[in-house]
Design a protein around this motif. Structure first.
Motif, PDB file in Angstrom:
ATOM      1  N   HIS A  79      28.061 -42.003 -58.273  1.00 21.12           N
ATOM      2  CA  HIS A  79      26.700 -42.546 -58.411  1.00 21.12           C
ATOM      3  C   HIS A  79      25.699 -41.422 -58.644  1.00 21.12           C
ATOM      4  CE1 HIS A  79      27.956 -46.531 -57.565  1.00 21.12           C
ATOM      5  NE2 HIS A  79      28.129 -46.386 -56.266  1.00 21.12           N
ATOM      6  N   LEU A  80      25.847 -40.329 -57.879  1.00 16.77           N
ATOM      7  CA  LEU A  80      24.924 -39.209 -58.008  1.00 16.77           C
ATOM      8  C   LEU A  80      25.077 -38.535 -59.372  1.00 16.77           C
ATOM      9  CD1 LEU A  80      22.750 -37.477 -56.674  1.00 16.77           C
ATOM     10  CD2 LEU A  80      24.577 -36.079 -55.670  1.00 16.77           C
ATOM     11  N   SER A  81      26.307 -38.343 -59.814  1.00 17.40           N
ATOM     12  CA  SER A  81      26.549 -37.712 -61.118  1.00 17.40           C
ATOM     13  C   SER A  81      25.982 -38.538 -62.269  1.00 17.40           C
ATOM     14  CB  SER A  81      28.056 -37.488 -61.327  1.00 17.40           C
ATOM     15  OG  SER A  81      28.560 -36.554 -60.402  1.00 17.40           O
ATOM     16  N   GLN A  82      26.215 -39.850 -62.227  1.00 17.71           N
ATOM     17  CA  GLN A  82      25.684 -40.733 -63.265  1.00 17.71           C
ATOM     18  C   GLN A  82      24.162 -40.694 -63.295  1.00 17.71           C
ATOM     19  OE1 GLN A  82      27.322 -44.577 -62.431  1.00 17.71           O
ATOM     20  NE2 GLN A  82      29.448 -43.854 -62.560  1.00 17.71           N
ATOM     21  N   GLN A  86      21.912 -39.228 -66.546  1.00 12.93           N
ATOM     22  CA  GLN A  86      20.917 -40.046 -67.237  1.00 12.93           C
ATOM     23  C   GLN A  86      19.525 -39.434 -67.141  1.00 12.93           C
ATOM     24  OE1 GLN A  86      21.461 -42.575 -69.175  1.00 12.93           O
ATOM     25  NE2 GLN A  86      19.289 -42.955 -69.596  1.00 12.93           N
ATOM     26  N   SER A  87      19.210 -38.864 -65.965  1.00 11.86           N
ATOM     27  CA  SER A  87      17.880 -38.283 -65.770  1.00 11.86           C
ATOM     28  C   SER A  87      17.664 -37.060 -66.647  1.00 11.86           C
ATOM     29  CB  SER A  87      17.680 -37.909 -64.300  1.00 11.86           C
ATOM     30  OG  SER A  87      17.674 -39.064 -63.486  1.00 11.86           O
ATOM     31  N   THR A  93      12.317 -31.389 -67.035  1.00 14.26           N
ATOM     32  CA  THR A  93      12.223 -30.796 -65.696  1.00 14.26           C
ATOM     33  C   THR A  93      13.544 -30.947 -64.951  1.00 14.26           C
ATOM     34  OG1 THR A  93       9.853 -31.259 -65.551  1.00 14.26           O
ATOM     35  CG2 THR A  93      11.027 -30.909 -63.481  1.00 14.26           C
ATOM     36  N   THR A  94      14.120 -32.145 -65.025  1.00 10.50           N
ATOM     37  CA  THR A  94      15.394 -32.389 -64.358  1.00 10.50           C
ATOM     38  C   THR A  94      16.507 -31.569 -64.989  1.00 10.50           C
ATOM     39  OG1 THR A  94      14.702 -34.644 -63.847  1.00 10.50           O
ATOM     40  CG2 THR A  94      17.058 -34.172 -63.739  1.00 10.50           C
ATOM     41  N   ALA A  95      16.521 -31.497 -66.319  1.00  7.79           N
ATOM     42  CA  ALA A  95      17.563 -30.745 -67.016  1.00  7.79           C
ATOM     43  C   ALA A  95      17.554 -29.275 -66.603  1.00  7.79           C
ATOM     44  CB  ALA A  95      17.381 -30.877 -68.524  1.00  7.79           C
ATOM     45  N   ARG A  96      16.361 -28.698 -66.505  1.00  5.35           N
ATOM     46  CA  ARG A  96      16.260 -27.290 -66.116  1.00  5.35           C
ATOM     47  C   ARG A  96      16.667 -27.077 -64.662  1.00  5.35           C
ATOM     48  NH1 ARG A  96      10.316 -26.133 -68.844  1.00  5.35           N
ATOM     49  NH2 ARG A  96      11.053 -25.717 -70.982  1.00  5.35           N
ATOM     50  N   GLY A 156      10.499 -43.178 -63.156  1.00 11.94           N
ATOM     51  CA  GLY A 156      11.612 -44.022 -62.744  1.00 11.94           C
ATOM     52  C   GLY A 156      12.021 -45.039 -63.776  1.00 11.94           C
ATOM     53  N   ALA A 157      11.103 -45.504 -64.598  1.00 16.75           N
ATOM     54  CA  ALA A 157      11.420 -46.608 -65.506  1.00 16.75           C
ATOM     55  C   ALA A 157      12.492 -46.227 -66.509  1.00 16.75           C
ATOM     56  CB  ALA A 157      10.168 -47.039 -66.243  1.00 16.75           C
ATOM     57  N   ALA A 158      12.462 -44.986 -66.995  1.00 13.48           N
ATOM     58  CA  ALA A 158      13.424 -44.574 -68.015  1.00 13.48           C
ATOM     59  C   ALA A 158      14.829 -44.513 -67.479  1.00 13.48           C
ATOM     60  CB  ALA A 158      13.035 -43.209 -68.575  1.00 13.48           C
ATOM     61  N   ALA A 159      14.946 -44.274 -66.164  1.00 13.95           N
ATOM     62  CA  ALA A 159      16.278 -44.132 -65.581  1.00 13.95           C
ATOM     63  C   ALA A 159      16.686 -45.351 -64.780  1.00 13.95           C
ATOM     64  CB  ALA A 159      16.311 -42.891 -64.683  1.00 13.95           C
ATOM     65  N   ALA A 160      15.888 -46.395 -64.827  1.00 19.06           N
ATOM     66  CA  ALA A 160      16.170 -47.570 -64.002  1.00 19.06           C
ATOM     67  C   ALA A 160      17.522 -48.159 -64.332  1.00 19.06           C
ATOM     68  CB  ALA A 160      15.085 -48.624 -64.211  1.00 19.06           C
TER      69      ALA A 160
END
Length: 436
Positions: A79-82, A86-87, A93-96, A156-160
């Motif tokens: 769940h955490l990896s998925q 996606q994020s 910011t998350t990618a970095r 949050g909406a993009a990763a919902a």
């Protein structure tokens, strides 16, 4: 995380069901204090449980031995990896922040939400020889993030609906406001493992104390109680591993016999508590009490060891083991009806833990009452007492007054933090849930 440079920390706002709230702005950095305020506001405004998840750099030194390890194939790790994958597609910011593949994720459950799965599950723990309690790698003795971080909310909406599993798909939400990421399985598994790790940490502390006490007392009956309770760990550990991999529990695990032993120990603790309460009620109100009178009902209360203190530690061990079992039963109940896992989880916890909360509160109240007692001079014909008698009375008074130190009887719900160390291979270690 101790230098003066400001680390960028992505923060996600996670819900356990479809929900929209106003006032959540993505991309604008904030301080730790502002983030704490946001959590409080979200808990008040939203009808569904809402938590925040932060991604910090993994500390160079981290004691994984105090947590519960889960491999990359476990549901929580998946769940955490998925969620991270996606994020990173929608947030630079998350990618970095997660580019190294190794991070310490910190899920904070606000006090209002924590109360839904039980205010007694997570209490401050004070290790032997330390007054500051147990804190995670990112938390200082004041309970705040130690580093100077810049927290950046991630939309949050993009990763919902990307967390996977039952209850994770975002459907139609109420008009207006910001749609939050729906990640019920991720929240459920993180809370379950963090609570289980916390209870096991308390079990370890109780075992250490009991072993020392029983070596001094050399009482076979108490040693048998200790051995029977400690023997339950193997079945509970196996059941934990199976349930966290979404398996089914079988009779061969021996969990039923372990639960019977724990319930028997809790019954003994209840009876001892009733005797202690009755003994305190029988003391003359507002008058000093002779040490001899006190030790009849509380043998060894005036010493470092003693039967009374051993009974306290046995009760603490039984409660810690039962809390692990309660968490397991709640996970099993939630997984049996995947449509609303978090709701089933919280209902199961509430039903089963009430007795444990009452037992712990009752014992805490006894300790506070004992610590407030005034010891009287021994009755006797001699007008003068020896130096040894005076020293013993003063030492006993000090030890009895110390019984109330660190005891919490308020039961006020607190924010709860669950820290998850993730490795490059996707495996995770979940550390004991902490009151913030």
């Amino acid at each position: 995380m101790t230098d003066d440079r400001k680390t960028t920390v992505p923060v996600w706002t996670l819900a356990t069901a479809d929900v929209r709230v106003s006032g959540v702005t993505a991309g604008e950095s904030m301080t730790a204090e502002r983030l704490a305020e946001l959590r409080g506001v979200l808990a008040v405004l939203a009808d569904q449980p809402i938590v925040t998840l932060e991604a910090h750099p993994l500390p160079d030194k981290i004691d994984r031995g105090r947590g519960i390890p889960l491999d990359a194939a476990s549901p929580l790790a998946q769940h955490l990896s998925q969620f991270i994958t996606q994020s990173t597609r929608t947030s630079l910011t998350t990618a970095r922040a997660t580019a190294s593949g190794e991070n310490l994720y910190r899920m904070v459950v606000p006090a209002k939400v924590a109360a839904q799965f039980g205010q007694g599950l997570v209490r401050p723990m004070v290790p032997k020889g330390a007054a500051g309690g147990i804190y995670g790698e990112l938390v200082s003795s004041t309970g705040r993030i130690a580093s100077k971080a810049r927290f950046v909310p991630v939309g949050g909406a993009a990763a919902a609906g990307t967390a996977g599993g039952a209850g994770a798909t975002a459907g139609a939400a109420a008009a207006g406001g910001t749609a939050l990421t729906v990640a019920a399985p991720l929240v459920l598994m993180a809370v379950a493992v963090g609570v289980s790790a916390h209870a096991d940490r308390k079990r370890q502390q109780a075992i250490e104390h009991i072993t020392q006490l029983l070596e001094q007392l050399q009482e076979e009956k108490l040693d048998d109680e200790h051995s029977e309770l400690d023997g339950c760990r193997d079945a509970i550990d196996k059941a934990t591993a199976i349930l966290l991999d979404q398996g089914k529990l079988g009779v061969s695990l021996g969990l039923d016999s372990a639960v019977h032993a724990i319930n028997t120990a809790l019954g003994k603790a209840d009876r001892r508590l009733a005797r202690w309460q009755s003994a305190l009620d029988g003391l003359p109100e507002g008058e000093a009490v002779e040490l001899g009178t006190l030790t009849k009902s509380f043998p060894g209360v005036d010493d470092h060891g003693g039967t009374f203190r051993a009974h306290l530690e046995l009760a603490s061990l039984a409660v810690a083991l039962k809390r692990r079992v309660v968490a397991l039963q709640a996970v099993e109940h939630a997984q049996s009806e995947p449509g609303n896992p978090f709701e089933n989880f919280t209902r199961a916890l509430k039903r089963d833990q009430q007795r444990l909360d009452e037992l712990e509160s009752g014992i805490a109240a006894v300790l506070v009452r004992l610590s407030a007692l005034e010891l009287a001079r021994p009755n006797g014909l001699r007008p003068v007492f020896t130096t040894g008698e005076v020293d013993r009375l003063m030492s006993a008074a000090h030890r009895i007054h110390q019984l109330g130190a660190g005891v919490s009887v308020s039961g006020r719900p607190m924010d709860v933090a669950i820290e998850i160390a993730r490795g490059k291979d996707g495996s995770v270690t979940v550390f004991p849930a902490l009151p913030v």
